[in-house]
Motif scaffolding. Structure first.
Motif, PDB file in Angstrom:
ATOM      1  N   GLY A   1      -8.869   5.200  -3.493  1.00 45.70           N
ATOM      2  CA  GLY A   1      -8.549   4.001  -4.259  1.00 45.70           C
ATOM      3  C   GLY A   1      -8.552   4.333  -5.731  1.00 45.70           C
ATOM      4  O   GLY A   1      -9.134   5.337  -6.153  1.00 45.70           O
ATOM      5  N   GLY A   2      -7.900   3.509  -6.528  1.00 49.38           N
ATOM      6  CA  GLY A   2      -7.855   3.732  -7.961  1.00 49.38           C
ATOM      7  C   GLY A   2      -9.199   3.472  -8.621  1.00 49.38           C
ATOM      8  O   GLY A   2     -10.165   3.052  -7.977  1.00 49.38           O
ATOM      9  N   ASN A   3      -9.268   3.726  -9.922  1.00 45.85           N
ATOM     10  CA  ASN A   3     -10.499   3.455 -10.674  1.00 45.85           C
ATOM     11  C   ASN A   3     -10.845   1.969 -10.573  1.00 45.85           C
ATOM     12  O   ASN A   3      -9.975   1.104 -10.706  1.00 45.85           O
ATOM     13  CB  ASN A   3     -10.325   3.840 -12.144  1.00 45.85           C
ATOM     14  CG  ASN A   3     -10.207   5.334 -12.334  1.00 45.85           C
ATOM     15  OD1 ASN A   3     -10.712   6.110 -11.525  1.00 45.85           O
ATOM     16  ND2 ASN A   3      -9.538   5.752 -13.399  1.00 45.85           N
ATOM     17  N   GLY A   4     -12.125   1.684 -10.337  1.00 40.15           N
ATOM     18  CA  GLY A   4     -12.556   0.303 -10.244  1.00 40.15           C
ATOM     19  C   GLY A   4     -12.284  -0.365  -8.916  1.00 40.15           C
ATOM     20  O   GLY A   4     -12.463  -1.585  -8.788  1.00 40.15           O
ATOM     21  N   SER A   5     -11.904   0.425  -7.916  1.00 42.29           N
ATOM     22  CA  SER A   5     -11.585  -0.168  -6.611  1.00 42.29           C
ATOM     23  C   SER A   5     -12.824  -0.476  -5.786  1.00 42.29           C
ATOM     24  O   SER A   5     -12.742  -1.218  -4.804  1.00 42.29           O
ATOM     25  CB  SER A   5     -10.652   0.761  -5.820  1.00 42.29           C
ATOM     26  OG  SER A   5     -11.268   2.021  -5.595  1.00 42.29           O
TER      27      SER A   5
ATOM     28  N   VAL B   1      -8.560   7.401   7.109  1.00 41.11           N
ATOM     29  CA  VAL B   1      -8.682   7.112   5.684  1.00 41.11           C
ATOM     30  C   VAL B   1      -8.749   5.599   5.476  1.00 41.11           C
ATOM     31  O   VAL B   1      -8.076   4.830   6.166  1.00 41.11           O
ATOM     32  CB  VAL B   1      -7.507   7.736   4.887  1.00 41.11           C
ATOM     33  CG1 VAL B   1      -6.167   7.204   5.362  1.00 41.11           C
ATOM     34  CG2 VAL B   1      -7.679   7.500   3.395  1.00 41.11           C
ATOM     35  N   LEU B   2      -9.597   5.188   4.524  1.00 40.77           N
ATOM     36  CA  LEU B   2      -9.642   3.809   4.061  1.00 40.77           C
ATOM     37  C   LEU B   2      -9.083   3.767   2.642  1.00 40.77           C
ATOM     38  O   LEU B   2      -9.408   4.622   1.818  1.00 40.77           O
ATOM     39  CB  LEU B   2     -11.076   3.271   4.030  1.00 40.77           C
ATOM     40  CG  LEU B   2     -11.917   3.322   5.299  1.00 40.77           C
ATOM     41  CD1 LEU B   2     -13.271   2.649   5.045  1.00 40.77           C
ATOM     42  CD2 LEU B   2     -11.214   2.676   6.469  1.00 40.77           C
ATOM     43  N   LEU B   3      -8.256   2.772   2.365  1.00 33.77           N
ATOM     44  CA  LEU B   3      -7.722   2.559   1.020  1.00 33.77           C
ATOM     45  C   LEU B   3      -8.301   1.265   0.470  1.00 33.77           C
ATOM     46  O   LEU B   3      -8.153   0.190   1.077  1.00 33.77           O
ATOM     47  CB  LEU B   3      -6.190   2.475   1.066  1.00 33.77           C
ATOM     48  CG  LEU B   3      -5.492   2.016  -0.220  1.00 33.77           C
ATOM     49  CD1 LEU B   3      -5.764   2.973  -1.378  1.00 33.77           C
ATOM     50  CD2 LEU B   3      -3.984   1.874   0.021  1.00 33.77           C
ATOM     51  N   LEU B   4      -8.994   1.373  -0.662  1.00 28.73           N
ATOM     52  CA  LEU B   4      -9.561   0.209  -1.342  1.00 28.73           C
ATOM     53  C   LEU B   4      -8.743  -0.119  -2.580  1.00 28.73           C
ATOM     54  O   LEU B   4      -8.269   0.785  -3.284  1.00 28.73           O
ATOM     55  CB  LEU B   4     -11.001   0.473  -1.771  1.00 28.73           C
ATOM     56  CG  LEU B   4     -12.095   0.559  -0.705  1.00 28.73           C
ATOM     57  CD1 LEU B   4     -13.432   0.858  -1.375  1.00 28.73           C
ATOM     58  CD2 LEU B   4     -12.185  -0.713   0.109  1.00 28.73           C
TER      59      LEU B   4
ATOM     60  N   ILE C   1      -7.438  -2.328   2.019  1.00 26.07           N
ATOM     61  CA  ILE C   1      -5.990  -2.471   2.144  1.00 26.07           C
ATOM     62  C   ILE C   1      -5.456  -1.763   3.375  1.00 26.07           C
ATOM     63  O   ILE C   1      -4.516  -2.236   4.026  1.00 26.07           O
ATOM     64  CB  ILE C   1      -5.288  -1.906   0.881  1.00 26.07           C
ATOM     65  CG1 ILE C   1      -5.819  -2.602  -0.374  1.00 26.07           C
ATOM     66  CG2 ILE C   1      -3.777  -2.039   0.989  1.00 26.07           C
ATOM     67  CD1 ILE C   1      -5.590  -4.086  -0.410  1.00 26.07           C
ATOM     68  N   PHE C   2      -6.042  -0.612   3.697  1.00 22.00           N
ATOM     69  CA  PHE C   2      -5.542   0.190   4.818  1.00 22.00           C
ATOM     70  C   PHE C   2      -6.707   0.877   5.507  1.00 22.00           C
ATOM     71  O   PHE C   2      -7.646   1.328   4.856  1.00 22.00           O
ATOM     72  CB  PHE C   2      -4.535   1.230   4.323  1.00 22.00           C
ATOM     73  CG  PHE C   2      -4.013   2.130   5.420  1.00 22.00           C
ATOM     74  CD1 PHE C   2      -2.908   1.759   6.170  1.00 22.00           C
ATOM     75  CD2 PHE C   2      -4.643   3.331   5.712  1.00 22.00           C
ATOM     76  CE1 PHE C   2      -2.439   2.570   7.195  1.00 22.00           C
ATOM     77  CE2 PHE C   2      -4.185   4.151   6.735  1.00 22.00           C
ATOM     78  CZ  PHE C   2      -3.074   3.754   7.477  1.00 22.00           C
TER      79      PHE C   2
ATOM     80  N   ALA D   1       1.689   1.895  -6.048  1.00 24.56           N
ATOM     81  CA  ALA D   1       1.205   0.561  -6.426  1.00 24.56           C
ATOM     82  C   ALA D   1      -0.295   0.547  -6.653  1.00 24.56           C
ATOM     83  O   ALA D   1      -0.814  -0.372  -7.295  1.00 24.56           O
ATOM     84  CB  ALA D   1       1.581  -0.445  -5.335  1.00 24.56           C
ATOM     85  N   TYR D   2      -0.979   1.570  -6.138  1.00 24.79           N
ATOM     86  CA  TYR D   2      -2.435   1.669  -6.284  1.00 24.79           C
ATOM     87  C   TYR D   2      -2.820   2.842  -7.172  1.00 24.79           C
ATOM     88  O   TYR D   2      -3.945   3.344  -7.108  1.00 24.79           O
ATOM     89  CB  TYR D   2      -3.072   1.803  -4.897  1.00 24.79           C
ATOM     90  CG  TYR D   2      -2.666   0.690  -3.961  1.00 24.79           C
ATOM     91  CD1 TYR D   2      -3.166  -0.601  -4.126  1.00 24.79           C
ATOM     92  CD2 TYR D   2      -1.741   0.927  -2.941  1.00 24.79           C
ATOM     93  CE1 TYR D   2      -2.773  -1.630  -3.280  1.00 24.79           C
ATOM     94  CE2 TYR D   2      -1.342  -0.103  -2.100  1.00 24.79           C
ATOM     95  CZ  TYR D   2      -1.858  -1.376  -2.272  1.00 24.79           C
ATOM     96  OH  TYR D   2      -1.455  -2.398  -1.436  1.00 24.79           O
ATOM     97  N   THR D   3      -1.891   3.278  -8.012  1.00 20.45           N
ATOM     98  CA  THR D   3      -2.070   4.400  -8.952  1.00 20.45           C
ATOM     99  C   THR D   3      -2.496   5.685  -8.235  1.00 20.45           C
ATOM    100  O   THR D   3      -3.293   6.460  -8.759  1.00 20.45           O
ATOM    101  CB  THR D   3      -3.072   4.067 -10.071  1.00 20.45           C
ATOM    102  OG1 THR D   3      -4.381   3.865  -9.513  1.00 20.45           O
ATOM    103  CG2 THR D   3      -2.646   2.813 -10.825  1.00 20.45           C
ATOM    104  N   LEU D   4      -1.968   5.894  -7.023  1.00 21.75           N
ATOM    105  CA  LEU D   4      -2.242   7.089  -6.248  1.00 21.75           C
ATOM    106  C   LEU D   4      -0.933   7.813  -5.958  1.00 21.75           C
ATOM    107  O   LEU D   4       0.137   7.202  -5.972  1.00 21.75           O
ATOM    108  CB  LEU D   4      -2.951   6.735  -4.930  1.00 21.75           C
ATOM    109  CG  LEU D   4      -4.300   6.031  -5.052  1.00 21.75           C
ATOM    110  CD1 LEU D   4      -4.779   5.572  -3.678  1.00 21.75           C
ATOM    111  CD2 LEU D   4      -5.342   6.938  -5.696  1.00 21.75           C
ATOM    112  N   GLU D   5      -1.038   9.095  -5.672  1.00 24.32           N
ATOM    113  CA  GLU D   5       0.141   9.910  -5.404  1.00 24.32           C
ATOM    114  C   GLU D   5      -0.030  10.652  -4.093  1.00 24.32           C
ATOM    115  O   GLU D   5      -1.134  11.101  -3.760  1.00 24.32           O
ATOM    116  CB  GLU D   5       0.353  10.917  -6.536  1.00 24.32           C
ATOM    117  CG  GLU D   5       1.660  11.687  -6.442  1.00 24.32           C
ATOM    118  CD  GLU D   5       1.860  12.617  -7.630  1.00 24.32           C
ATOM    119  OE1 GLU D   5       0.990  13.501  -7.804  1.00 24.32           O
ATOM    120  OE2 GLU D   5       2.843  12.474  -8.359  1.00 24.32           O
TER     121      GLU D   5
END
Length: 266
Positions: free
Chosen positions: A35-39, A205-208, A214-215, A230-234
């Protein structure tokens, strides 16, 4: 094994950090959390072994509940947490003393301590640094020493909270290899990371994002169905390369030429 049941958490009431989080970690699993920063990733890690307690909801390790004061010590013996900065975990003056400190805290019989120290140092390839001071170690060596101190306590689950983020590529590779080997031997691994290439080692994997889940699924499914930008990830380089080769129709053809075409050198 480990279960989150509708967990909410905030440091300040008007700014929720985690909102209605529910998932389970199965015994023997290798789980990545991204997850991005602050997730809310690091907050989630601290909730796992009772360093933080839910404002609402439950965090359970089998029949034990982190909100029950009588359960906290047994949970922390079974759930080890490796921090982002290994200096945050060192409180003694040598690698061996650091391991002894943890073992004495959980009241391991003195006659067992020597064997546990040797086993833990061997597991992280740090035997020759047994009497080294923390300031004498490289970043990767410090992190491996911190991991050894936790391994000596023989937890069932280990959480790596951005444990590779301060390391150079070689140090990162060493820690990832260590995680993979621990998992191969039966350890349950939770790996929190912002290096997306490291997610490829996980089975799930978990996406926060902004405190919400989220996932939850397989890494390849996330990479193919979720718009990570959209979540500042690549996506990892290997995944992007595979997709480019498929689009160019050269997966089974001249892949070297396809790489040169897609990523020309300057």
């Amino acid at each position: 094994m480990l279960k989150f049941e509708h967990v909410y958490f905030h440091y300040r009431r008007e700014r929720p950090v985690l909102k209605d989080i529910s998932f389970s970690v199965q015994s023997g699993e290798f789980l990545s959390i991204v997850g991005g920063n602050g997730s809310g990733k690091s907050t989630l890690a601290r909730l796992m072994n009772g360093l933080l307690l839910p404002r609402l909801g439950k965090v359970r390790l089998e029949e034990r509940d982190t909100s029950n004061p009588d359960d906290i010590a047994p949970i922390r013996r079974q759930v080890g947490l490796v921090f982002q900065n290994p200096d945050d975990q060192f409180i003694t003056t040598s690698v061996t003393d650091e391991i002894i400190f943890g073992l004495e805290n959980i009241r391991v019989p003195r006659e067992q301590i020597g064997d546990r120290i040797g086993e833990a140092l061997q597991a992280v390839s740090m035997t020759e640094y047994a009497h080294a001071a923390p300031h004498e170690l490289s970043g990767g060596q410090k992190q491996r020493a911190a991991i050894a101190a936790i391994l000596a306590m023989r937890p069932r689950l280990m959480i790596f909270d951005e444990a590779t983020s301060m390391l150079d590529p070689q140090g990162r590779a060493q820690i990832m290899n260590l995680m993979t080997e621990l998992h191969r031997k039966g350890m349950t691994i939770v790996h929190i990371t912002h290096h997306m290439d490291e997610v490829l080692a996980a089975g799930r994997v978990l996406l926060l994002d902004r405190g919400q889940l989220i996932f939850d699924g397989a890494p390849n499914e996330m990479f193919s169905t979720v718009s990570l930008e959209a979540y500042t990830l690549e996506k990892p380089f290997a995944v992007r390369l595979h997709e480019r080769l498929q689009l160019s129709g050269t997966v089974t053809g001249d892949w070297k030429e396809a790489v040169r075409t897609q990523w020309p050198s300057n």
